[in-house]
Design an enzyme around this catalytic site. Structure first.
Site, PDB file in Angstrom:
ATOM      1  N   GLU A 473      11.319  22.102  46.013  1.00 44.01           N
ATOM      2  CA  GLU A 473      11.554  21.144  44.929  1.00 44.01           C
ATOM      3  C   GLU A 473      12.729  21.565  44.054  1.00 44.01           C
ATOM      4  O   GLU A 473      13.449  20.719  43.524  1.00 44.01           O
ATOM      5  CB  GLU A 473      10.288  20.964  44.097  1.00 44.01           C
ATOM      6  CG  GLU A 473       9.115  20.337  44.856  1.00 44.01           C
ATOM      7  CD  GLU A 473       9.434  18.982  45.454  1.00 44.01           C
ATOM      8  OE1 GLU A 473      10.308  18.279  44.912  1.00 44.01           O
ATOM      9  OE2 GLU A 473       8.824  18.627  46.473  1.00 44.01           O
ATOM     10  N   HIS A 476      15.880  20.132  45.336  1.00 43.04           N
ATOM     11  CA  HIS A 476      16.151  18.794  44.798  1.00 43.04           C
ATOM     12  C   HIS A 476      16.753  18.895  43.399  1.00 43.04           C
ATOM     13  O   HIS A 476      17.686  18.162  43.046  1.00 43.04           O
ATOM     14  CB  HIS A 476      14.859  17.986  44.710  1.00 43.04           C
ATOM     15  CG  HIS A 476      14.322  17.500  46.023  1.00 43.04           C
ATOM     16  ND1 HIS A 476      15.069  16.763  46.908  1.00 43.04           N
ATOM     17  CD2 HIS A 476      13.084  17.634  46.586  1.00 43.04           C
ATOM     18  CE1 HIS A 476      14.326  16.454  47.965  1.00 43.04           C
ATOM     19  NE2 HIS A 476      13.122  16.970  47.793  1.00 43.04           N
TER      20      HIS A 476
END
Length: 686
Positions: A473, A476
């Site tokens: 994550e 991202h």
């Protein structure tokens, strides 16, 4: 429509980088801010289309990019809080605002006057910069794919379909959250939890206390396989936990999602037909790097047979471990993760559950995720505990582009690590503010995980999978933080869906880099590092279980694709036939297994039916082709080196949607992506 000046959305936030003023935002603020934002953007669009001057980039596309500021800052906060703070008040609002927001977008994208001006700018694009041409092309594609070229009668039906789809997917999300909470297992006998770490037991006790129950509550994470199954010695409790997970949304009653799924799939199919596509999957993939459903299915089907062969080899080893434990009969689905962990421990001498004391959340973040970003990109992080968060335990960091007080600040990183009943399952990254030179905006990104909250005074200890997810994550987040474009439509993760997972998957590699692992893998109580020989075995063990993992991923990707290959006008699948549809789809592609259900089954497949990955779950495997190949480039060039990070950032991460994504990949790799590294990684080369 004037918005009361006391509303926190009325003016841009004065906090650093326009971080939303969460200490002032209440549920009642969203409705008036939404209405005022819609009215404001409508007026801005009228000003664009009402001009007498011929359309140019400066008088049409640039003001279009600037439009909707109030609505944008309102809905970015709303969408995130609807996922992470889904209180009854927020769910009630979501059921109303999301369809209205969809209708507003329809009104904008189906406005023939605006489309004509964008079309005219596209026709004279020769005089524009590369980024300007990209943003014009992106807007033009948005209009066409939204139905701007359709006759008026078909546009009206399209509006109706979009409204119905929006309402149904919103209902699916709230129903699934309720189903997941209702499916949590209540355990009163401490002995049934034998095998769990003390920290996991305490988290289960805290979950029960938060629900006003005695004993323990085992909450469900988003995917099919629940992490606790790999540790629980009580076979019957493993069975109950597995069945609770795999039947979510498919048990009948108020939390059943099957009729919603069938309706969503049928509505999407009809919409695709209106837009000139044979099915919804074809509509989605046409705007991705894959280009066609044939390319997607060809890639997935090619992996099926070797993955199933790997799975059978793993089954033999796992069943042998089951029998060695004195259990008769064949292995069952709820046995797989438990005995797979035993097999891995025996083969690699690594018990991943026993490693949790070495993975405390704070250290993983500070000396792992942040350390890798510092070594690779030169970033530094300073916690801003003076800034408000939207929930307890939410933390905010200032991200600097180097060391020292005078280096530029890229933006803010907000992290929300812990599970709670109002938080939807899974892990995700989002943006409260997108980067844009046009709007003079710096990024404010947020990452959400669902790590079980520890008991007061105890550290949060992470599983190996949770560590990997944290790095994923944050990949991202880096995509958003490094964005360096002019136009917000192209910023950060504004790339094709089957490319957006690529940078995050690449970032996973640093979790197991020896230098990074040595930084964060330390015992939470003693500070002792994870012994090097154990670290080596842990890294080597990453290849274990690839048969199970690949079959599980293929099952989800193909199931998603099959739901969205229904022909327009076909009769919806009856709710009672959903499981039969699922089974037939998996059998058709050769990945049906009684032992290995898809990573997400239909009833709780949030990616496909509410989270925007409809007909796009394949993108995780598609992006992994790029990831495995790019990991090879890093390894060939010395790994965790600043020069490698600078190159990856400059040529790819910072460019967002301003360049062709495959061309950006090739500019670094020197060629188009190859599938061989992925097949080798997953043991599919024979």
């Amino acid at each position: 429509m004037a918005l009361d000046h006391d509303n926190p959305f009325a003016t841009p936030s004065t906090l650093p980088f326009a971080l939303p003023p969460f200490d002032r935002i209440r549920a009642e603020h969203f409705r008036p801010a939404f209405d005022a934002g819609v009215a404001e953007q409508r007026a801005e669009i009228e000003a664009i289309v009402g001009q007498d001057e011929a359309a140019t980039f400066a008088n049409t596309v640039e003001p279009l990019e600037r439009s909707g500021a109030l609505l944008d800052r309102t809905m970015r906060v709303f969408h995130e809080l609807a996922n992470s703070m889904a209180t009854p008040a927020m769910q009630e609002l979501e059921a109303v605002l999301v369809p209205e927001w969809s209708a507003h977008r329809d009104a904008l994208l189906l406005d023939q006057r605006l489309f004509a001006r964008v079309d005219a700018v596209r026709a004279q694009a020769d005089g524009l910069t590369e980024e300007q041409r990209r943003v014009v092309e992106r807007h033009h594609t948005d209009f066409v794919r939204a139905g701007a070229a359709l006759p008026a009668g078909q546009q009206e039906r399209l509006r109706q379909l979009n409204d119905e789809i929006s309402r149904a997917t919103t209902t699916f999300g709230s129903t699934l959250l309720a189903a997941t909470n209702a499916s949590a297992l209540h355990v009163t006998d401490r002995d049934e939890l034998d095998g769990l770490s003390e920290g996991a037991v305490q988290s289960a006790a805290l979950a029960a206390k938060e629900r006003g129950l005695d004993g323990y509550v085992l909450t469900l994470s988003s995917p099919t396989i629940q992490p606790l199954i790999s540790s629980l010695r009580d076979r019957d409790l493993r069975r109950r936990l597995h069945e609770a997970s795999t039947t979510r949304g498919m048990r009948g009653g108020e939390h059943d999602t099957r009729a919603l799924v069938a309706r969503i799939a049928a509505l999407r199919a009809e919409r695709a037909g209106l837009l000139g596509y044979p099915d919804h999957a074809a509509y989605v993939v046409a705007d991705q790097t894959a280009g066609s459903t044939d390319a997607v299915v060809s890639m997935l089907d090619a992996m099926a047979a070797p993955a199933m062969a790997n799975l059978e080899r793993e089954r033999v080893a796992i069943e042998a471990a089951l029998h060695a434990d004195g259990v008769e009969g064949p292995v069952q689905p709820w046995d797989w993760a438990y005995y797979a962990a035993k097999v891995k421990a025996a083969e690699y001498d690594v018990d991943t559950d026993e490693l949790r004391p070495y993975f405390s959340l704070d250290r993983v973040l500070r000396d792992g995720v942040f350390l890798a970003a510092q070594r690779l990109y030169g970033l530094t992080f300073a916690e801003r505990d003076d800034l408000p968060g939207y929930a307890p335990d939410v933390r905010t960091y200032e991200v600097r582009d180097g060391e020292g007080p005078d280096v530029p600040v890229l933006g803010l990183f907000v992290c929300d690590w812990f599970a709670r009943p109002t938080k939807r399952g899974g892990a995700w990254m989002d943006e409260f503010v997108t980067q844009s030179r046009l709007l003079a905006q710096h990024p404010v990104v947020v990452v959400c995980l669902n790590v079980p909250k520890p008991a007061p005074g105890q550290p949060a200890l992470m599983t190996v999978d949770e560590v990997r997810t944290a790095f994923h994550e944050f990949g991202h987040a880096l995509h958003g933080l490094f964005s360096d474009v002019t136009y917000p439509r192209l910023a950060g993760t504004g790339v094709p869906r089957d490319f957006v997972e690529f940078p995050s998957q690449v970032n996973e590699m640093w979790a197991w880099d020896p230098e990074v692992l040595a930084g964060y893998a330390r015992h939470h109580a003693t500070g002792e590092p994870l012994p090097q020989e154990v670290a080596d075995r842990l890294i080597a063990s990453g290849a274990a279980g690839m048969g199970f993992d690949t079959v599980s991923m293929l099952g989800a990707a193909l199931l998603d694709h099959e739901w969205h290959r229904l022909a327009p006008g076909a009769d919806p699948v009856p709710a009672e036939d959903v499981e039969a549809f699922e089974r037939a789809a998996l059998e058709r592609h050769g990945v049906a297994s009684d032992l290995v259900p898809p990573r997400y089954r239909t009833g709780y497949f949030a990616h496909a039916f509410t989270n925007g990955y409809d007909a796009g779950y394949y993108s995780y495997l598609w992006s992994e082709v790029l990831d495995a190949d790019m990991v090879g480039w890093f390894e060939e060039n010395g790994g965790l080196r600043r020069a490698n990070g600078d190159r990856f950032r400059a040529d790819l991460l910072s460019r967002g949607g301003s360049v062709d994504p495959i061309a950006a990949f090739a500019s670094i790799r020197g060629r188009r992506p190859s599938t061989e590294p992925l097949l080798r990684r997953r043991g599919l080369l024979g």
